[in-house]
Scaffold this motif. Structure first.
Motif, PDB file in Angstrom:
ATOM      1  N   ASP A 193       0.938  -1.110  -0.101  1.00 51.60           N
ATOM      2  CA  ASP A 193      -0.001  -0.067  -0.051  1.00 51.60           C
ATOM      3  C   ASP A 193       0.927   1.175   0.015  1.00 51.60           C
ATOM      4  O   ASP A 193       1.634   1.602   1.092  1.00 51.60           O
ATOM      5  CB  ASP A 193      -0.844  -0.021   1.244  1.00 51.60           C
ATOM      6  N   TYR A 194       0.826   1.949  -1.030  1.00 48.60           N
ATOM      7  CA  TYR A 194       1.526   3.105  -1.327  1.00 48.60           C
ATOM      8  C   TYR A 194       0.650   4.506  -0.659  1.00 48.60           C
ATOM      9  O   TYR A 194       0.063   5.159  -1.936  1.00 48.60           O
ATOM     10  CB  TYR A 194       1.992   3.194  -2.835  1.00 48.60           C
ATOM     11  N   ARG A 195       0.558   4.688   0.382  1.00 44.47           N
ATOM     12  CA  ARG A 195      -0.405   5.615   0.926  1.00 44.47           C
ATOM     13  C   ARG A 195       0.117   6.944   1.221  1.00 44.47           C
ATOM     14  O   ARG A 195      -0.669   7.848   1.635  1.00 44.47           O
ATOM     15  CB  ARG A 195      -1.144   5.223   2.044  1.00 44.47           C
ATOM     16  N   HIS A 196       1.494   7.094   0.996  1.00 47.20           N
ATOM     17  CA  HIS A 196       1.966   8.404   1.379  1.00 47.20           C
ATOM     18  C   HIS A 196       2.403   9.078   0.207  1.00 47.20           C
ATOM     19  O   HIS A 196       3.644   9.278  -0.277  1.00 47.20           O
ATOM     20  CB  HIS A 196       3.354   8.094   2.402  1.00 47.20           C
ATOM     21  N   ASN A 197       1.483   9.572  -0.474  1.00 45.88           N
ATOM     22  CA  ASN A 197       1.410  10.345  -1.844  1.00 45.88           C
ATOM     23  C   ASN A 197       2.207   9.587  -2.815  1.00 45.88           C
ATOM     24  O   ASN A 197       3.407  10.201  -3.570  1.00 45.88           O
ATOM     25  CB  ASN A 197       2.268  11.751  -1.500  1.00 45.88           C
ATOM     26  N   GLY A 198       1.819   8.465  -2.968  1.00 47.08           N
ATOM     27  CA  GLY A 198       2.690   7.421  -3.879  1.00 47.08           C
ATOM     28  C   GLY A 198       3.870   6.631  -3.348  1.00 47.08           C
ATOM     29  O   GLY A 198       4.466   5.858  -4.057  1.00 47.08           O
ATOM     30  N   GLN A 199       4.222   7.004  -2.202  1.00 48.61           N
ATOM     31  CA  GLN A 199       5.277   6.231  -1.502  1.00 48.61           C
ATOM     32  C   GLN A 199       4.963   5.361  -0.478  1.00 48.61           C
ATOM     33  O   GLN A 199       3.719   5.248   0.261  1.00 48.61           O
ATOM     34  CB  GLN A 199       6.167   7.529  -0.766  1.00 48.61           C
ATOM     35  N   MET A 200       5.661   4.439  -0.154  1.00 51.90           N
ATOM     36  CA  MET A 200       5.703   3.648   1.037  1.00 51.90           C
ATOM     37  C   MET A 200       6.847   3.381   1.919  1.00 51.90           C
ATOM     38  O   MET A 200       7.856   3.305   1.294  1.00 51.90           O
ATOM     39  CB  MET A 200       5.263   1.959   0.470  1.00 51.90           C
ATOM     40  N   ASN A 201       6.593   3.234   3.167  1.00 44.08           N
ATOM     41  CA  ASN A 201       7.765   2.922   3.924  1.00 44.08           C
ATOM     42  C   ASN A 201       8.029   1.318   4.163  1.00 44.08           C
ATOM     43  O   ASN A 201       7.202   0.594   4.247  1.00 44.08           O
ATOM     44  CB  ASN A 201       7.358   3.628   5.408  1.00 44.08           C
ATOM     45  N   ILE A 202       9.377   1.175   4.448  1.00 46.94           N
ATOM     46  CA  ILE A 202       9.828  -0.263   4.332  1.00 46.94           C
ATOM     47  C   ILE A 202      10.578  -0.076   5.776  1.00 46.94           C
ATOM     48  O   ILE A 202      11.553   0.521   5.698  1.00 46.94           O
ATOM     49  CB  ILE A 202      10.478  -0.862   3.022  1.00 46.94           C
ATOM     50  N   PHE A 203      10.592  -1.073   6.577  1.00 43.72           N
ATOM     51  CA  PHE A 203      11.762  -1.462   7.561  1.00 43.72           C
ATOM     52  C   PHE A 203      12.721  -2.490   7.155  1.00 43.72           C
ATOM     53  O   PHE A 203      12.008  -3.571   6.974  1.00 43.72           O
ATOM     54  CB  PHE A 203      11.128  -2.071   8.956  1.00 43.72           C
ATOM     55  N   MET A 204      13.979  -2.275   7.093  1.00 41.34           N
ATOM     56  CA  MET A 204      14.794  -3.169   6.287  1.00 41.34           C
ATOM     57  C   MET A 204      15.486  -3.882   7.630  1.00 41.34           C
ATOM     58  O   MET A 204      15.450  -3.455   8.691  1.00 41.34           O
ATOM     59  CB  MET A 204      15.881  -2.353   5.557  1.00 41.34           C
ATOM     60  N   ALA A 205      16.009  -5.055   7.259  1.00 37.23           N
ATOM     61  CA  ALA A 205      16.580  -6.007   8.392  1.00 37.23           C
ATOM     62  C   ALA A 205      17.870  -5.317   9.060  1.00 37.23           C
ATOM     63  O   ALA A 205      18.125  -5.878  10.107  1.00 37.23           O
ATOM     64  CB  ALA A 205      17.237  -7.324   7.615  1.00 37.23           C
TER      65      ALA A 205
END
Length: 228
Positions: A193-205
């Protein structure tokens, strides 16, 4: 002796201040200026609000991600599954989701719809039809969601490996609980879900948050690296 008899001006009206007021043209000009200012300010306020929500979402994911990393320390480097046997009840058939495990790990309450919670992105109503109680998904791409949990220490490229992503609404205020199996199937990228103005947050390992767009060419790698 000269007697002053004219103590007051004969025309008393002349000493009164002129009445001050707006003409119709001035009033219309003022309204037009206010309208222009509002047209400038409202989008700016909206951008500030969206930026604050995005920062809060990233903070939520960082806290949940740290909970996942702590979980691996207590479980021989193994990440949780989407649904797994309840470690508190090893002798019965009870199961728990990774959300319950993180609730216990971080000592936070289970989120209810409408709460301000680390399980809920503050921007979720941009894409969700109702208040949510979970908006983040565990990345388990490449395998079944309830077997074969990835091991953190076996990851070859943790800075390019997604552990948590933002998930689309599934039902009842819950986003999808995980990504699994083929990333191109119904359980994969379709759930992002890209809900931040076409962006999405990811938590990396490796512990950092990364913002990506839907057309980012590295999405497949970010998801599939959980098995590498």
């Amino acid at each position: 002796m000269h007697i002053i008899t004219n103590l007051y001006p004969k025309n008393k009206q002349a000493t009164r201040p002129n009445n001050i007021g707006f003409t119709l043209i001035e009033l219309l000009a003022s309204i037009a200026i206010i309208g222009v200012l509002m047209a400038i300010l409202i989008p700016a306020i909206g951008r500030i609000k969206a930026s604050a929500q995005n920062a809060n979402c990233a903070s939520n994911m960082r806290e949940l991600g740290q909970g996942l990393l702590l979980f691996t320390q207590d479980n021989k480097g193994q990440l949780p599954l989407s649904i797994q046997p309840d470690p508190r009840k090893p002798d019965d058939d009870g199961t728990v989701s990774w959300q319950i495990l993180m609730m216990r790990q971080l000592d936070v309450p289970f989120a209810q719809r409408g709460d301000k919670s680390i399980f809920i992105c503050p921007s979720h109503r941009n894409t969700y039809p109702q208040d949510a109680y979970r908006t983040y998904a565990l990345n388990l791409s490449g395998a079944e969601p309830t077997v074969d949990a990835p091991r953190l220490l076996s990851l070859t490229n943790p800075s390019q490996t997604a552990l948590l992503v933002e998930s689309r609404h599934e039902s009842g205020g819950a986003g999808y609980v995980s990504l699994s199996r083929s990333i191109n199937g119904g359980s994969g990228k379709h759930r992002l879900d890209y809900r931040h103005n076409g962006q999405m947050n990811i938590f990396m390992a490796d512990g950092h948050i990364q913002s990506i767009s839907e057309d980012d060419p590295k999405i497949d790698d970010y998801l599939l690296n959980i098995r590498n």
